[in-house]
Design a protein around this motif. Sequence first.
Motif, PDB file in Angstrom:
ATOM      1  N   GLU A 142       0.876  -1.281  -0.008  1.00  0.00           N
ATOM      2  CA  GLU A 142      -0.312   0.187   0.076  1.00  0.00           C
ATOM      3  C   GLU A 142       1.368   0.968   0.012  1.00  0.00           C
ATOM      4  OE1 GLU A 142      -2.379  -0.423   3.536  1.00  0.00           O
ATOM      5  OE2 GLU A 142      -4.156   1.438   2.463  1.00  0.00           O
ATOM      6  N   ILE A 143       2.234   1.385   1.231  1.00  0.00           N
ATOM      7  CA  ILE A 143       2.929   2.275   0.919  1.00  0.00           C
ATOM      8  C   ILE A 143       3.573   2.560  -0.430  1.00  0.00           C
ATOM      9  CG2 ILE A 143       4.351   3.898   2.631  1.00  0.00           C
ATOM     10  CD1 ILE A 143       3.586   1.959   4.560  1.00  0.00           C
ATOM     11  N   ILE A 144       4.139   1.621  -1.071  1.00  0.00           N
ATOM     12  CA  ILE A 144       5.037   1.523  -1.557  1.00  0.00           C
ATOM     13  C   ILE A 144       3.794   2.288  -3.352  1.00  0.00           C
ATOM     14  CG2 ILE A 144       5.886   0.135  -3.991  1.00  0.00           C
ATOM     15  CD1 ILE A 144       7.027  -1.425  -1.356  1.00  0.00           C
ATOM     16  N   ALA A 145       3.010   2.114  -3.205  1.00  0.00           N
ATOM     17  CA  ALA A 145       1.882   2.121  -4.456  1.00  0.00           C
ATOM     18  C   ALA A 145       1.854   3.808  -3.653  1.00  0.00           C
ATOM     19  CB  ALA A 145       1.339   1.738  -4.292  1.00  0.00           C
ATOM     20  N   GLU A 146       1.230   4.166  -2.921  1.00  0.00           N
ATOM     21  CA  GLU A 146       1.568   5.218  -2.819  1.00  0.00           C
ATOM     22  C   GLU A 146       2.553   6.618  -2.409  1.00  0.00           C
ATOM     23  OE1 GLU A 146      -1.798   4.796   1.230  1.00  0.00           O
ATOM     24  OE2 GLU A 146      -0.129   5.857   1.451  1.00  0.00           O
ATOM     25  N   ARG A 147       3.343   5.988  -2.677  1.00  0.00           N
ATOM     26  CA  ARG A 147       4.724   6.812  -2.171  1.00  0.00           C
ATOM     27  C   ARG A 147       5.712   6.384  -3.527  1.00  0.00           C
ATOM     28  NH1 ARG A 147       7.459   7.149   2.908  1.00  0.00           N
ATOM     29  NH2 ARG A 147       8.825   7.746   1.911  1.00  0.00           N
ATOM     30  N   GLY A 148       4.964   5.874  -4.488  1.00  0.00           N
ATOM     31  CA  GLY A 148       6.501   4.886  -5.605  1.00  0.00           C
ATOM     32  C   GLY A 148       7.216   5.183  -5.373  1.00  0.00           C
ATOM     33  N   LEU A 149       7.084   3.695  -4.928  1.00  0.00           N
ATOM     34  CA  LEU A 149       8.736   3.876  -3.626  1.00  0.00           C
ATOM     35  C   LEU A 149       9.580   2.329  -4.259  1.00  0.00           C
ATOM     36  CD1 LEU A 149       8.044   3.762   0.058  1.00  0.00           C
ATOM     37  CD2 LEU A 149       9.304   5.008  -1.353  1.00  0.00           C
ATOM     38  N   VAL A 150       8.573   2.245  -5.361  1.00  0.00           N
ATOM     39  CA  VAL A 150       9.455   0.963  -6.158  1.00  0.00           C
ATOM     40  C   VAL A 150      10.717   0.701  -6.777  1.00  0.00           C
ATOM     41  CG1 VAL A 150       9.139  -0.360  -8.230  1.00  0.00           C
ATOM     42  CG2 VAL A 150       7.374  -0.145  -6.948  1.00  0.00           C
ATOM     43  N   GLN A 151      11.458   0.169  -6.594  1.00  0.00           N
ATOM     44  CA  GLN A 151      13.463   0.306  -6.885  1.00  0.00           C
ATOM     45  C   GLN A 151      13.200   0.413  -8.268  1.00  0.00           C
ATOM     46  OE1 GLN A 151      16.428  -1.550  -4.731  1.00  0.00           O
ATOM     47  NE2 GLN A 151      15.397  -3.107  -6.071  1.00  0.00           N
ATOM     48  N   ILE A 152      14.024   1.517  -9.024  1.00  0.00           N
ATOM     49  CA  ILE A 152      14.449   2.083 -10.376  1.00  0.00           C
ATOM     50  C   ILE A 152      15.128   0.826 -11.241  1.00  0.00           C
ATOM     51  CG2 ILE A 152      14.612   2.762 -12.169  1.00  0.00           C
ATOM     52  CD1 ILE A 152      14.053   5.424 -10.308  1.00  0.00           C
ATOM     53  N   THR A 153      14.360  -0.341 -11.604  1.00  0.00           N
ATOM     54  CA  THR A 153      15.569  -1.751 -12.020  1.00  0.00           C
ATOM     55  C   THR A 153      15.407  -1.070 -13.333  1.00  0.00           C
ATOM     56  OG1 THR A 153      13.469  -3.243 -11.766  1.00  0.00           O
ATOM     57  CG2 THR A 153      14.894  -3.412 -10.203  1.00  0.00           C
ATOM     58  N   ASP A 154      14.740  -0.713 -13.827  1.00  0.00           N
ATOM     59  CA  ASP A 154      14.621  -0.437 -15.907  1.00  0.00           C
ATOM     60  C   ASP A 154      16.364   0.570 -15.853  1.00  0.00           C
ATOM     61  OD1 ASP A 154      14.094  -0.232 -18.617  1.00  0.00           O
ATOM     62  OD2 ASP A 154      12.947   2.287 -17.726  1.00  0.00           O
ATOM     63  N   GLU A 155      16.989  -0.299 -16.998  1.00  0.00           N
ATOM     64  CA  GLU A 155      18.102  -0.211 -17.114  1.00  0.00           C
ATOM     65  C   GLU A 155      17.959   1.586 -18.441  1.00  0.00           C
ATOM     66  OE1 GLU A 155      20.287  -3.185 -18.988  1.00  0.00           O
ATOM     67  OE2 GLU A 155      21.432  -1.991 -19.831  1.00  0.00           O
ATOM     68  N   GLY A 156      17.172   1.577 -18.945  1.00  0.00           N
ATOM     69  CA  GLY A 156      16.491   2.618 -19.552  1.00  0.00           C
ATOM     70  C   GLY A 156      16.775   3.669 -19.413  1.00  0.00           C
ATOM     71  N   ALA A 157      15.778   3.290 -18.363  1.00  0.00           N
ATOM     72  CA  ALA A 157      15.441   5.375 -16.959  1.00  0.00           C
ATOM     73  C   ALA A 157      16.308   5.197 -16.649  1.00  0.00           C
ATOM     74  CB  ALA A 157      14.513   4.419 -15.892  1.00  0.00           C
ATOM     75  N   LEU A 158      17.616   4.269 -15.776  1.00  0.00           N
ATOM     76  CA  LEU A 158      18.498   4.635 -14.978  1.00  0.00           C
ATOM     77  C   LEU A 158      19.629   5.233 -16.258  1.00  0.00           C
ATOM     78  CD1 LEU A 158      18.190   4.612 -12.424  1.00  0.00           C
ATOM     79  CD2 LEU A 158      20.000   2.026 -12.023  1.00  0.00           C
ATOM     80  N   LYS A 159      19.635   4.862 -17.310  1.00  0.00           N
ATOM     81  CA  LYS A 159      20.965   5.201 -17.782  1.00  0.00           C
ATOM     82  C   LYS A 159      20.511   6.981 -18.291  1.00  0.00           C
ATOM     83  CE  LYS A 159      22.744   2.000 -21.399  1.00  0.00           C
ATOM     84  NZ  LYS A 159      22.596   0.952 -22.036  1.00  0.00           N
ATOM     85  N   ALA A 160      19.260   6.838 -18.270  1.00  0.00           N
ATOM     86  CA  ALA A 160      19.034   8.256 -18.525  1.00  0.00           C
ATOM     87  C   ALA A 160      19.430   9.348 -17.654  1.00  0.00           C
ATOM     88  CB  ALA A 160      17.563   8.301 -19.052  1.00  0.00           C
ATOM     89  N   VAL A 161      19.284   9.190 -16.458  1.00  0.00           N
ATOM     90  CA  VAL A 161      19.581   9.752 -15.457  1.00  0.00           C
ATOM     91  C   VAL A 161      21.156   9.640 -15.030  1.00  0.00           C
ATOM     92  CG1 VAL A 161      19.351   9.474 -12.842  1.00  0.00           C
ATOM     93  CG2 VAL A 161      17.612   8.616 -13.974  1.00  0.00           C
ATOM     94  N   ILE A 162      21.890   8.758 -15.379  1.00  0.00           N
ATOM     95  CA  ILE A 162      23.178   8.714 -15.402  1.00  0.00           C
ATOM     96  C   ILE A 162      24.003   9.475 -16.529  1.00  0.00           C
ATOM     97  CG2 ILE A 162      25.482   7.392 -15.504  1.00  0.00           C
ATOM     98  CD1 ILE A 162      23.800   4.758 -14.486  1.00  0.00           C
ATOM     99  N   GLU A 163      23.179   9.937 -17.616  1.00  0.00           N
ATOM    100  CA  GLU A 163      23.760  10.389 -18.128  1.00  0.00           C
ATOM    101  C   GLU A 163      23.273  12.376 -18.596  1.00  0.00           C
ATOM    102  OE1 GLU A 163      21.143   8.889 -22.470  1.00  0.00           O
ATOM    103  OE2 GLU A 163      23.164   7.603 -22.883  1.00  0.00           O
ATOM    104  N   GLU A 164      22.875  12.035 -17.533  1.00  0.00           N
ATOM    105  CA  GLU A 164      22.447  13.825 -16.959  1.00  0.00           C
ATOM    106  C   GLU A 164      23.325  14.170 -16.277  1.00  0.00           C
ATOM    107  OE1 GLU A 164      18.535  15.528 -15.808  1.00  0.00           O
ATOM    108  OE2 GLU A 164      17.857  14.034 -17.611  1.00  0.00           O
ATOM    109  N   ILE A 165      23.409  12.925 -15.115  1.00  0.00           N
ATOM    110  CA  ILE A 165      24.704  13.057 -14.378  1.00  0.00           C
ATOM    111  C   ILE A 165      26.073  13.510 -15.080  1.00  0.00           C
ATOM    112  CG2 ILE A 165      26.207  12.665 -12.155  1.00  0.00           C
ATOM    113  CD1 ILE A 165      23.362  11.225 -11.408  1.00  0.00           C
ATOM    114  N   LEU A 166      26.138  13.361 -15.600  1.00  0.00           N
ATOM    115  CA  LEU A 166      27.810  12.509 -16.541  1.00  0.00           C
ATOM    116  C   LEU A 166      28.350  14.367 -17.441  1.00  0.00           C
ATOM    117  CD1 LEU A 166      28.526   9.154 -17.421  1.00  0.00           C
ATOM    118  CD2 LEU A 166      28.454   9.882 -15.061  1.00  0.00           C
TER     119      LEU A 166
END
Length: 476
Positions: free
Chosen positions: A404-428
């Motif tokens: 319930e709390i995970i759904a409410e607060r969007g706490l699911v771990q990011i395991t999607d490679e594409g999504a994480l790659k995009a974040v890293i690209e920005e940081i670099l």
Amino acid sequence: MEYEPVIGLEVHAQLLTSSKIFCACSTAFGAPPNTNTCPVCLGMPGVLPVLNRKVVEFAVKMALATNCRINTYNRFARKNYFYPDLPKGYQISQYALPLAEDGHLIVETAAGKKRIGITRIHMEEDAGKLIHDEHNPYSYVDLNRTGVPLIEIVSEPDIHSAEEAAAYLRALHEILVYLGICDGNMEEGSFRCDANVSLRPKGQEAFGTRTELKNMNSFRNVQRALEYEIKRQEYILEGGGEIVQETRLWDDSQGVTNPMRGKEEAHDYRYFPDPDLVTVHIDETWIEEIRKTLPELPMARRERLQKEYGLPAYDAGVLTSSRALADYYEEAARLCGAPKIAANWVMGDLLKLLNEEGKTFDACPVGAASLARMIRLIEDGTISGKIAKELLQEMYAAGKEPEEIIAERGLVQITDEGALKAVIEEILAANPAQVAQYRAGKEKVFGFFVGQAMKATGGKANPRLLNDLLKRMLAP
Ligand code: ADP
Ligand code: MG
Ligand code: ZN
């Protein structure tokens, strides 16, 4: 000369029956003075005591748990003395034929396991309470406690140090509470201990003269009182003096024992069988019925937890410190299938949350099944361990399920490679200086990128995936 202490303990445990041992009055603690009384417990002339069956049942439980032989026929006796808290002028106790004899307990001490003999366990009634008010010239007597059931557990003089005495007491206390027959509250007097102690030259068989210590209301004070008394006796013997057989009171504020004057000294209690009560008959069938209701005892449970779940001795000790805690742990461990991880969560975060509120596992707002599901969510990578810590706090505070709390607060771990790659690209792209440093061989900067990525994802990046991607994307 080297001396060996010899110690024997007498423990009084108040039994958790709802009514008194020989009448129907309530045993509740804290009622207004003298409201839980009737002609029987007030000791009026002409009344007759009737034995509470539950008292016998509870006492038999303790006798079985401490490996005693139960006397099929046992008997109540009158212990006669005068004191204002004892309206009848005698206490109904057991003497020549007690409920149980010849038991023992295995106790864990610093030097390993030790067997301590139990001489006897008998049933008796408690006395009342005197209240002395320093601002008032009178003493008052409250008879609510008169007739509350007790068992007295007398040990053999098998104990040889203050530390061993404390270990034995803790073991007895733990069993009484596990059995659910005593609340174990030492401050309210539900578990009291008198300690007998003497010294003998090392290697000598015969016992020396003993003193009896009273007025210790915690395990720690029993240990302190014994340590003090052993030193005191040693000092006297070394100076060529003799020990006086007497009762001494522990003075907590001074940290000493002092001789007690008054009622307990040099007594002839004129014990005789109580003619108002019939002999108690405990047949095999009844004993077997009671034996079936015994729970697994703490020591056996500790050993099983180590074997069955591969837990370290320390964990098994903490997790069996109460029955509710052990039940909770075992349910969670079975449901999540990761016993050591469950142990860490229960002993760590959850116990801390409960301790902060002074709560115990009987009142844990997070059910064992919910905790198990939370652990599975970590195990299958849905949430990170770090997020789980916050999640547990919220499950605890709001009484909600993890999903319930995970759904409410969007706490699911990011395991999607594409999504994480995009974040890293920005940081670099935003930190070219650090990228250059890393590529020039300054590996410490790696932590900086992990931190940035975690910050950008609110801690939700799957740590292993993040690591892999960073390594790959930072490679020169
Ligand atoms: P009492 O009824 O006077 O207290 P008990 O014979 O019932 O005497 O013994 C009470 C306790 O004292 C028991 O736990 C016993 O093991 C212990 N005890 C007896 N003799 C000694 C001794 N010489 N030194 C230390 N403890 C002793
Ligand atoms: Mg005694
Ligand atoms: Zn009564």
